[in-house]
Design a protein around this motif. Structure first.
Motif, PDB file in Angstrom:
ATOM      1  N   TYR A  70       0.844  -1.191   0.000  1.00  0.00           N
ATOM      2  CA  TYR A  70       0.000   0.000   0.000  1.00  0.00           C
ATOM      3  C   TYR A  70       0.878   1.239   0.000  1.00  0.00           C
ATOM      4  CZ  TYR A  70      -3.501   3.242   2.009  1.00  0.00           C
ATOM      5  OH  TYR A  70      -4.344   4.295   2.253  1.00  0.00           O
ATOM      6  N   GLY A  71       0.645   2.116  -0.979  1.00  0.00           N
ATOM      7  CA  GLY A  71       1.436   3.334  -1.044  1.00  0.00           C
ATOM      8  C   GLY A  71       0.947   4.232  -2.154  1.00  0.00           C
ATOM      9  N   GLY A  72       1.685   5.282  -2.434  1.00  0.00           N
ATOM     10  CA  GLY A  72       1.337   6.191  -3.518  1.00  0.00           C
ATOM     11  C   GLY A  72       0.066   6.974  -3.252  1.00  0.00           C
ATOM     12  N   HIS A  73      -0.683   7.260  -4.334  1.00  0.00           N
ATOM     13  CA  HIS A  73      -1.902   8.064  -4.248  1.00  0.00           C
ATOM     14  C   HIS A  73      -2.921   7.434  -3.303  1.00  0.00           C
ATOM     15  CE1 HIS A  73      -5.250  10.621  -5.656  1.00  0.00           C
ATOM     16  NE2 HIS A  73      -5.953   9.509  -5.642  1.00  0.00           N
ATOM     17  N   ALA A  74      -3.008   6.107  -3.331  1.00  0.00           N
ATOM     18  CA  ALA A  74      -4.000   5.420  -2.500  1.00  0.00           C
ATOM     19  C   ALA A  74      -3.805   5.716  -1.023  1.00  0.00           C
ATOM     20  CB  ALA A  74      -3.923   3.913  -2.736  1.00  0.00           C
ATOM     21  N   MET A  75      -2.568   6.089  -0.635  1.00  0.00           N
ATOM     22  CA  MET A  75      -2.282   6.357   0.772  1.00  0.00           C
ATOM     23  C   MET A  75      -2.284   7.847   1.081  1.00  0.00           C
ATOM     24  SD  MET A  75       0.807   4.740   3.056  1.00  0.00           S
ATOM     25  CE  MET A  75       2.130   5.672   2.333  1.00  0.00           C
ATOM     26  N   SER A  76      -1.951   8.684   0.087  1.00  0.00           N
ATOM     27  CA  SER A  76      -1.825  10.119   0.342  1.00  0.00           C
ATOM     28  C   SER A  76      -3.136  10.874   0.230  1.00  0.00           C
ATOM     29  CB  SER A  76      -0.801  10.724  -0.627  1.00  0.00           C
ATOM     30  OG  SER A  76      -1.210  10.539  -1.969  1.00  0.00           O
ATOM     31  N   ASP A  77      -4.099  10.329  -0.524  1.00  0.00           N
ATOM     32  CA  ASP A  77      -5.395  10.982  -0.688  1.00  0.00           C
ATOM     33  C   ASP A  77      -6.364  10.479   0.383  1.00  0.00           C
ATOM     34  OD1 ASP A  77      -7.355  12.532  -2.593  1.00  0.00           O
ATOM     35  OD2 ASP A  77      -8.313  10.605  -2.219  1.00  0.00           O
ATOM     36  N   ALA A  78      -7.046  11.395   1.061  1.00  0.00           N
ATOM     37  CA  ALA A  78      -7.900  11.020   2.201  1.00  0.00           C
ATOM     38  C   ALA A  78      -9.041  10.096   1.784  1.00  0.00           C
ATOM     39  CB  ALA A  78      -8.454  12.283   2.868  1.00  0.00           C
ATOM     40  N   SER A  79      -9.717  10.414   0.692  1.00  0.00           N
ATOM     41  CA  SER A  79     -10.849   9.587   0.256  1.00  0.00           C
ATOM     42  C   SER A  79     -10.370   8.216  -0.212  1.00  0.00           C
ATOM     43  CB  SER A  79     -11.626  10.289  -0.855  1.00  0.00           C
ATOM     44  OG  SER A  79     -10.801  10.522  -1.985  1.00  0.00           O
ATOM     45  N   ALA A  80      -9.212   8.179  -0.897  1.00  0.00           N
ATOM     46  CA  ALA A  80      -8.660   6.906  -1.344  1.00  0.00           C
ATOM     47  C   ALA A  80      -8.223   6.054  -0.155  1.00  0.00           C
ATOM     48  CB  ALA A  80      -7.488   7.142  -2.288  1.00  0.00           C
ATOM     49  N   ALA A  81      -7.678   6.702   0.884  1.00  0.00           N
ATOM     50  CA  ALA A  81      -7.256   5.982   2.077  1.00  0.00           C
ATOM     51  C   ALA A  81      -8.451   5.361   2.800  1.00  0.00           C
ATOM     52  CB  ALA A  81      -6.497   6.920   3.015  1.00  0.00           C
ATOM     53  N   LEU A  82      -9.552   6.110   2.859  1.00  0.00           N
ATOM     54  CA  LEU A  82     -10.776   5.584   3.467  1.00  0.00           C
ATOM     55  C   LEU A  82     -11.292   4.395   2.670  1.00  0.00           C
ATOM     56  CD1 LEU A  82     -13.162   5.677   5.443  1.00  0.00           C
ATOM     57  CD2 LEU A  82     -14.208   7.406   3.951  1.00  0.00           C
ATOM     58  N   CYS A  83     -11.285   4.532   1.358  1.00  0.00           N
ATOM     59  CA  CYS A  83     -11.726   3.460   0.469  1.00  0.00           C
ATOM     60  C   CYS A  83     -10.897   2.202   0.692  1.00  0.00           C
ATOM     61  CB  CYS A  83     -11.625   3.936  -0.983  1.00  0.00           C
ATOM     62  SG  CYS A  83     -12.057   2.709  -2.224  1.00  0.00           S
ATOM     63  N   PHE A  84      -9.576   2.374   0.814  1.00  0.00           N
ATOM     64  CA  PHE A  84      -8.694   1.230   1.025  1.00  0.00           C
ATOM     65  C   PHE A  84      -9.010   0.538   2.348  1.00  0.00           C
ATOM     66  CE2 PHE A  84      -4.819  -0.640   2.785  1.00  0.00           C
ATOM     67  CZ  PHE A  84      -4.414  -1.467   1.747  1.00  0.00           C
ATOM     68  N   GLN A  86     -11.803   0.463   3.997  1.00  0.00           N
ATOM     69  CA  GLN A  86     -13.083  -0.232   3.875  1.00  0.00           C
ATOM     70  C   GLN A  86     -12.939  -1.519   3.073  1.00  0.00           C
ATOM     71  OE1 GLN A  86     -15.081   3.154   2.182  1.00  0.00           O
ATOM     72  NE2 GLN A  86     -16.107   3.673   4.102  1.00  0.00           N
ATOM     73  N   ASP A  87     -12.096  -1.497   2.043  1.00  0.00           N
ATOM     74  CA  ASP A  87     -11.868  -2.700   1.252  1.00  0.00           C
ATOM     75  C   ASP A  87     -11.200  -3.796   2.077  1.00  0.00           C
ATOM     76  OD1 ASP A  87     -12.963  -1.416  -0.887  1.00  0.00           O
ATOM     77  OD2 ASP A  87     -11.107  -1.169  -2.020  1.00  0.00           O
ATOM     78  N   MET A  88     -10.256  -3.414   2.948  1.00  0.00           N
ATOM     79  CA  MET A  88      -9.596  -4.409   3.790  1.00  0.00           C
ATOM     80  C   MET A  88     -10.602  -5.071   4.739  1.00  0.00           C
ATOM     81  SD  MET A  88      -6.536  -4.475   2.683  1.00  0.00           S
ATOM     82  CE  MET A  88      -7.303  -4.054   1.092  1.00  0.00           C
ATOM     83  N   VAL A  89     -11.498  -4.264   5.267  1.00  0.00           N
ATOM     84  CA  VAL A  89     -12.530  -4.803   6.159  1.00  0.00           C
ATOM     85  C   VAL A  89     -13.451  -5.743   5.395  1.00  0.00           C
ATOM     86  CG1 VAL A  89     -14.485  -4.214   7.633  1.00  0.00           C
ATOM     87  CG2 VAL A  89     -12.416  -2.802   7.672  1.00  0.00           C
ATOM     88  N   LEU A  90     -13.846  -5.355   4.196  1.00  0.00           N
ATOM     89  CA  LEU A  90     -14.725  -6.200   3.391  1.00  0.00           C
ATOM     90  C   LEU A  90     -14.041  -7.522   3.041  1.00  0.00           C
ATOM     91  CD1 LEU A  90     -17.360  -6.640   1.915  1.00  0.00           C
ATOM     92  CD2 LEU A  90     -16.427  -5.382  -0.036  1.00  0.00           C
ATOM     93  N   LEU A  91     -12.766  -7.470   2.674  1.00  0.00           N
ATOM     94  CA  LEU A  91     -12.037  -8.702   2.391  1.00  0.00           C
ATOM     95  C   LEU A  91     -12.055  -9.631   3.594  1.00  0.00           C
ATOM     96  CD1 LEU A  91      -8.816  -7.511   0.483  1.00  0.00           C
ATOM     97  CD2 LEU A  91     -10.805  -8.682  -0.466  1.00  0.00           C
ATOM     98  N   PRO A 315     -10.598   3.663  -7.459  1.00  0.00           N
ATOM     99  CA  PRO A 315     -11.326   3.234  -6.253  1.00  0.00           C
ATOM    100  C   PRO A 315     -11.573   1.731  -6.258  1.00  0.00           C
ATOM    101  CG  PRO A 315     -12.333   5.210  -7.184  1.00  0.00           C
ATOM    102  CD  PRO A 315     -11.328   4.725  -8.189  1.00  0.00           C
ATOM    103  N   HIS A 316     -11.322   1.098  -5.126  1.00  0.00           N
ATOM    104  CA  HIS A 316     -11.600  -0.325  -4.921  1.00  0.00           C
ATOM    105  C   HIS A 316     -10.859  -1.210  -5.922  1.00  0.00           C
ATOM    106  CE1 HIS A 316     -14.681   1.197  -2.236  1.00  0.00           C
ATOM    107  NE2 HIS A 316     -15.163   1.893  -3.242  1.00  0.00           N
ATOM    108  N   THR A 317      -9.650  -0.789  -6.297  1.00  0.00           N
ATOM    109  CA  THR A 317      -8.876  -1.556  -7.273  1.00  0.00           C
ATOM    110  C   THR A 317      -8.528  -2.950  -6.757  1.00  0.00           C
ATOM    111  OG1 THR A 317      -6.948  -1.432  -8.732  1.00  0.00           O
ATOM    112  CG2 THR A 317      -6.629  -0.664  -6.470  1.00  0.00           C
ATOM    113  N   VAL A 318      -8.361  -3.106  -5.435  1.00  0.00           N
ATOM    114  CA  VAL A 318      -8.054  -4.419  -4.871  1.00  0.00           C
ATOM    115  C   VAL A 318      -9.208  -5.386  -5.113  1.00  0.00           C
ATOM    116  CG1 VAL A 318      -7.652  -5.680  -2.721  1.00  0.00           C
ATOM    117  CG2 VAL A 318      -6.470  -3.515  -3.137  1.00  0.00           C
ATOM    118  N   LEU A 319     -10.439  -4.913  -4.893  1.00  0.00           N
ATOM    119  CA  LEU A 319     -11.604  -5.766  -5.094  1.00  0.00           C
ATOM    120  C   LEU A 319     -11.737  -6.163  -6.560  1.00  0.00           C
ATOM    121  CD1 LEU A 319     -14.271  -3.960  -2.869  1.00  0.00           C
ATOM    122  CD2 LEU A 319     -12.680  -5.788  -2.248  1.00  0.00           C
TER     123      LEU A 319
END
Length: 395
Positions: A70-84, A86-91, A315-319
């Motif tokens: 986990y890094g880059g934009h997904a970690m630096s952007d607040a909305s992307a960080a929240l999305c990530f 939530q995805d971990m919890v869903l997994l 958004p939700h690229t892991v899923l």
């Protein structure tokens, strides 16, 4: 039935034939979560075959481990960080065992600048002196790591922040880099307090996963020859080592690019070790993508069934990568593997009779909106096609 006002709901829809978890803060008044009206609302843009396909993927990863860098934009952007988060919890609630290894290069750079400590890089790796590694440990372990673990917990999961130094989680040796000079000769360059993983304490991680705790790992390690010495490890490399030690089904490397692109800037969906050699020789794989591909190849060689380089800006690229046939980035698989986003040890069945959707929940009476929606889809699918049965298992 009691009429519920949903201030926040989770609707599972599908995007490009994959699972796309759309999180909304809007309100839907007077809609019971199990009513036919709700079924119609969620099914408006989703075909039964799409639901069937994605539910099939859930079972492929249930009980298996997925390591995410986990890094880059997904970690630096607040909305992307929240999305990530939530995805971990869903997994986790779908029975997958996520393990997070995070970076933090930009944050380290900002702190070094504030402290007036100069930085230099060789082939993308930071030259790390004693002052720099102290700052790196402070930023990665003391700030970023705890923020990520707290975000996952706030989203409804259970996460524990760790560094590679905790219980000798990651032991490393000093990294000596080979660099080509102007004469075309190879010089050995000491990068300072930079390490390469040589051992991962898999038992510690298995212990946490068995308790439904998501490990969040900062890539700071102890020197295997001198445990008192701190070494900074590249986050991609650390994630690859963790995935190999755990025998993970997938290693996902989140980046700020779509994946590996060909000469016409089209996404290359799949790479094998043999095809990678040609892509490097042709200059398709170059620059900052080279070490990521090498990490993925090393992980696959060590037994990880597949490693994917995916766009963390989506958004939700892991899923999407895990639960759709074509994924969301470039998948690296062994030469003998078939072209599929399923784990290589699994075969896609054309007409399975039963699919288990496993959801971890200690209190079976407290099924949240994510789980209700999945159950809703199962109910709707059974009504349309009785021969295909889905079973929701709440643990």
């Amino acid at each position: 039935a009691k009429i519920m006002k949903l201030h926040r709901f989770v609707g599972i829809s599908l995007l490009y034939s994959g699972v796309y978890c759309y999180l909304s803060s809007g309100t839907k008044k007077n809609i019971h979560p199990f009513s036919r009206r709700t079924t119609r609302f969620y099914a408006e843009s989703i075909s039964g075959e799409q639901i069937y396909e994605s539910l099939s993927h859930f079972g492929e990863y249930a009980g298996r481990t997925v390591v995410i860098k986990y890094g880059g934009h997904a970690m630096s952007d607040a909305s992307a960080a929240l999305c990530f988060a939530q995805d971990m919890v869903l997994l986790q609630r779908l029975g997958v065992n996520p393990v997070v290894v995070h970076g933090g290069g930009p944050q380290i750079g900002n702190m070094l600048e504030r402290l007036s400590i100069p930085s230099s890089f060789i082939d993308g790796l930071r030259v790390t002196d004693a002052a720099t590694v102290e700052v790196a440990e402070m930023v990665l372990c003391g700030s970023i790591n705890k923020q990520i673990a707290a975000a996952v917990t706030k989203a409804g999961g259970h996460a524990l922040g760790l560094s590679g130094r905790d219980d000798s989680l990651i032991l490393a040796e000093k990294l000596i880099k080979q660099v080509q000079n102007d004469k075309g000769e190879l010089d050995l360059v000491d990068l300072g307090f930079v390490g390469h993983p040589v051992n991962v304490n898999a038992n510690l991680l298995h212990s946490l996963l068995n308790q439904s705790i998501i490990p969040v790992i900062a890539p700071i390690a102890s020197n295997s020859l001198n445990p008192d010495q701190v070494l900074s490890v590249n986050a991609d490399t650390a994630a690859g080592a963790v995935a190999a030690a755990l025998g993970a089904a997938r290693l996902l490397l989140l980046t700020d690019v779509q994946g590996v692109l060909d000469a016409d800037s089209n996404l290359i969906q799949e790479i094998t070790p043999n095809s990678a050699k040609g892509l490097v020789a042709d200059g398709i794989i170059r620059g900052g993508m080279l070490p990521k591909i090498q990490t993925a190849l090393d992980a696959v060689k060590a037994g990880v069934e597949g490693a994917a380089i995916v766009d963390g800006r989506v958004p939700h690229t892991v899923l999407k990568e895990l639960f759709s046939t074509f994924g969301s980035g470039t998948l690296i698989v062994p030469d003998h593997a078939t072209a599929t986003s399923f784990p290589s040890s699994q075969k896609k069945k054309k007409n399975p009779t039963t699919h288990n959707v496993i959801i971890n929940n200690k209190n079976k009476n407290e099924i949240n909106s994510q789980q209700r929606t999945i159950l809703l889809f199962v109910h709707n699918r059974q009504a349309q096609a009785p021969p295909r049965t889905f079973r929701l298992v709440v643990k």
